[in-house]
Design a protein around this motif. Structure first.
Motif, PDB file in Angstrom:
ATOM      1  N   GLY A 193     -24.009  26.922  64.712  1.00 36.92           N
ATOM      2  CA  GLY A 193     -23.709  25.688  64.794  1.00 36.92           C
ATOM      3  C   GLY A 193     -23.328  24.878  63.428  1.00 36.92           C
ATOM      4  O   GLY A 193     -23.404  23.714  63.519  1.00 36.92           O
ATOM      5  N   GLY A 194     -23.044  25.694  62.349  1.00 36.19           N
ATOM      6  CA  GLY A 194     -22.821  24.938  61.202  1.00 36.19           C
ATOM      7  C   GLY A 194     -23.800  24.588  60.170  1.00 36.19           C
ATOM      8  O   GLY A 194     -23.544  23.704  59.164  1.00 36.19           O
ATOM      9  N   VAL A 195     -25.138  25.020  60.602  1.00 33.51           N
ATOM     10  CA  VAL A 195     -26.312  24.296  60.065  1.00 33.51           C
ATOM     11  C   VAL A 195     -26.000  24.918  58.560  1.00 33.51           C
ATOM     12  O   VAL A 195     -25.674  26.014  58.356  1.00 33.51           O
ATOM     13  CB  VAL A 195     -27.476  24.801  60.648  1.00 33.51           C
ATOM     14  CG1 VAL A 195     -28.808  24.705  59.891  1.00 33.51           C
ATOM     15  CG2 VAL A 195     -27.707  24.137  61.853  1.00 33.51           C
ATOM     16  N   THR A 207     -31.679  19.656  54.392  1.00 35.40           N
ATOM     17  CA  THR A 207     -30.338  19.679  55.235  1.00 35.40           C
ATOM     18  C   THR A 207     -29.215  19.176  54.337  1.00 35.40           C
ATOM     19  O   THR A 207     -29.378  18.440  53.742  1.00 35.40           O
ATOM     20  CB  THR A 207     -30.427  19.297  56.648  1.00 35.40           C
ATOM     21  OG1 THR A 207     -31.416  19.490  57.283  1.00 35.40           O
ATOM     22  CG2 THR A 207     -29.154  19.157  57.384  1.00 35.40           C
ATOM     23  N   VAL A 208     -28.113  20.277  54.712  1.00 39.21           N
ATOM     24  CA  VAL A 208     -26.896  19.784  54.158  1.00 39.21           C
ATOM     25  C   VAL A 208     -25.918  19.392  55.103  1.00 39.21           C
ATOM     26  O   VAL A 208     -25.679  20.317  55.826  1.00 39.21           O
ATOM     27  CB  VAL A 208     -26.248  20.906  53.183  1.00 39.21           C
ATOM     28  CG1 VAL A 208     -24.883  20.603  52.281  1.00 39.21           C
ATOM     29  CG2 VAL A 208     -27.331  21.074  51.873  1.00 39.21           C
ATOM     30  N   LYS A 209     -25.116  18.304  54.876  1.00 38.39           N
ATOM     31  CA  LYS A 209     -24.128  18.163  56.030  1.00 38.39           C
ATOM     32  C   LYS A 209     -22.595  19.030  55.971  1.00 38.39           C
ATOM     33  O   LYS A 209     -22.269  18.931  54.855  1.00 38.39           O
ATOM     34  CB  LYS A 209     -23.754  16.597  55.990  1.00 38.39           C
ATOM     35  CG  LYS A 209     -22.865  16.041  57.018  1.00 38.39           C
ATOM     36  CD  LYS A 209     -22.677  14.465  57.016  1.00 38.39           C
ATOM     37  CE  LYS A 209     -21.623  14.068  58.033  1.00 38.39           C
ATOM     38  NZ  LYS A 209     -21.466  12.622  58.138  1.00 38.39           N
ATOM     39  N   THR A 210     -22.443  19.431  56.901  1.00 36.52           N
ATOM     40  CA  THR A 210     -21.083  20.593  56.679  1.00 36.52           C
ATOM     41  C   THR A 210     -20.015  20.127  57.370  1.00 36.52           C
ATOM     42  O   THR A 210     -18.936  20.629  57.095  1.00 36.52           O
ATOM     43  CB  THR A 210     -21.583  22.115  57.223  1.00 36.52           C
ATOM     44  OG1 THR A 210     -21.910  21.912  58.849  1.00 36.52           O
ATOM     45  CG2 THR A 210     -22.732  22.623  56.497  1.00 36.52           C
ATOM     46  N   CYS A 247     -19.871  19.102  51.334  1.00 37.98           N
ATOM     47  CA  CYS A 247     -18.936  20.303  51.902  1.00 37.98           C
ATOM     48  C   CYS A 247     -17.801  19.638  52.805  1.00 37.98           C
ATOM     49  O   CYS A 247     -17.954  18.650  53.617  1.00 37.98           O
ATOM     50  CB  CYS A 247     -19.715  21.244  52.953  1.00 37.98           C
ATOM     51  SG  CYS A 247     -21.164  22.149  52.074  1.00 37.98           S
ATOM     52  N   ILE A 248     -16.775  20.306  52.483  1.00 40.54           N
ATOM     53  CA  ILE A 248     -15.493  19.663  53.140  1.00 40.54           C
ATOM     54  C   ILE A 248     -14.737  20.898  53.705  1.00 40.54           C
ATOM     55  O   ILE A 248     -14.428  21.983  53.099  1.00 40.54           O
ATOM     56  CB  ILE A 248     -14.462  19.120  52.046  1.00 40.54           C
ATOM     57  CG1 ILE A 248     -15.083  18.029  50.966  1.00 40.54           C
ATOM     58  CG2 ILE A 248     -13.106  18.735  52.632  1.00 40.54           C
ATOM     59  CD1 ILE A 248     -15.368  16.779  52.224  1.00 40.54           C
TER      60      ILE A 248
END
Length: 386
Positions: A193-195, A207-210, A247-248
């Motif tokens: 899920g992009g975690v 947590t890092v936002k992806t 993150c991009i």
């Protein structure tokens, strides 16, 4: 050759350094005797008929390709659980993790020994994670027995300390974690899920936002960025800004599921991507990738699960593993000139990970499969820094 360049070469190829210039084999040796033939780890004697091939490894410094005997020997792991990740240090520890909390270490005499990682979750990824502290003297013993981190299903994370004891940690997510990379001061994990979560040296996860919900299966270094890749050709490029990891998502070069190793080799379902050299140099744009036609002709209908590079001069190549016991050797050099060679091994399992350094490699996969790759007859090039 300058001292700086010689040191870089010695570091890159894993060769000893004693002075500041390359000494050809025919000239006077001022750094002591030649290292001699490099010996692989001794066989455990489990496989009555190892699979052997003659393989032409790549060489450095423009020399000819040399042929060596590659022996693939199955070892008894003592388990039938699927094994998902392996890490090795030349002359040091070999560690494997897998399903239902499986953790194994290799003993030269006793074979593969079970450890208790303190979890029954599936462990999908493993990384050596030395967190150097100010004033710490990194001895040879510490180098060989550095700490490790493993992550897996339901957000599980376990840490193996220098004392060999595993401890569980809370990552703050219940998502499956499939990939890991250690960055010196921090460790990053990514998964379903992009975690993405990041661990400090103190063991605190955040947590890092992806900006994606695609499953992420690999983490690596792409140029000056940390890249994360996964389902549907997803590729993220992440950089640290003011203490935060940003993150991009980038436009996908393919719709195939992708994986990446620490050095930025991007590959996946029937595809290998090559780095595209940008026209712009300053400021340098984020790296981009495109399908590698010559390599993809060899990969048609196949699936690569993991890849590892061997940096030692004379065997400097990349080994990839995949489904149905298929492996690929990728030579060094310019992308358009690198040979990609396919070999089918007789073990009839899917491989999930590979470690590969100097004259040894380990391939792990389904049904407790561990295969030791031993390279016979290799003599490292003699580099001398005077």
């Amino acid at each position: 050759m300058t001292t700086a360049r010689a040191l870089v070469l010695a570091s890159l190829f894993g060769l000893p350094a004693c002075g500041s210039s390359y000494v050809p084999a025919s000239s006077e040796d001022r750094c002591g005797p030649s290292p001699g033939v490099a010996q692989p780890l001794p066989s455990l004697g489990h496989d009555p008929k190892p699979f052997e091939i003659r393989h032409l490894a790549e060489t450095d410094f423009g020399g000819p390709r040399q042929g060596y005997l590659y022996r693939f020997e199955r070892e008894d792991s003592g388990t039938t659980e699927s094994l998902r990740a392996v890490h090795m240090i030349h002359g040091g520890r070999v560690l494997v993790v897998g399903d239902h909390g499986t953790a194994l270490t290799r003993d030269a005499k006793a074979g593969w020994q079970k450890e208790d990682p303190g979890t029954t979750e599936n462990l999908y990824a493993l990384v050596a994670a030395p967190h150097d502290k100010d004033g710490t003297v990194i001895t040879e013993e510490l180098r060989k027995h550095k700490p490790y981190i493993a992550v897996g299903s339901k957000g599980a994370a376990v840490v193996r300390g220098l004392d060999g004891v595993w401890q569980a940690e809370q990552t703050g997510t219940s998502a499956d974690l499939f990939a890991l990379i250690h960055l010196g001061a921090t460790t990053v994990a990514a998964g379903a899920g992009g975690v993405m979560v990041e661990r400090s040296r103190e063991g605190v996860w955040r947590t890092v936002k992806t900006r994606t919900t695609a499953d992420l299966y690999g983490l690596g270094i792409c140029g000056s960025y940390v890249c994360a890749v996964g389902a549907g050709g997803t590729m993220l490029q992440c950089a640290s800004r003011d203490g935060e990891r940003v993150c991009i998502p980038r436009a996908p070069a393919t719709q195939a599921t992708l994986r990446v190793n620490e050095e930025g080799n991007v590959m996946g379902d029937g595809i290998w991507l090559r780095y595209v050299q940008p026209n712009q140099t300053e400021p340098r744009p984020p790296p981009s990738y495109a399908p590698w036609p010559e390599g993809n002709a060899v990969l048609s209908g196949e699936e690569i699960r993991a890849v590892e590079s061997n940096h030692w001069g004379g065997i400097s190549e990349t080994l990839a593993v995949g489904r149905r016991s298929t492996i690929w050797f990728l030579g060094r050099g310019l992308p358009e000139k690198r040979p990609l060679e396919r070999v089918k091994l007789p073990f009839e399992v899917d491989f999930h990970d590979v470690a590969y350094e100097l004259t040894d490699g380990f391939l792990v996969g389904d049904r407790g499969t561990i295969v030791h790759l031993a390279i016979e007859g290799f003599t490292p090039p003699h580099i001398c820094l005077l």
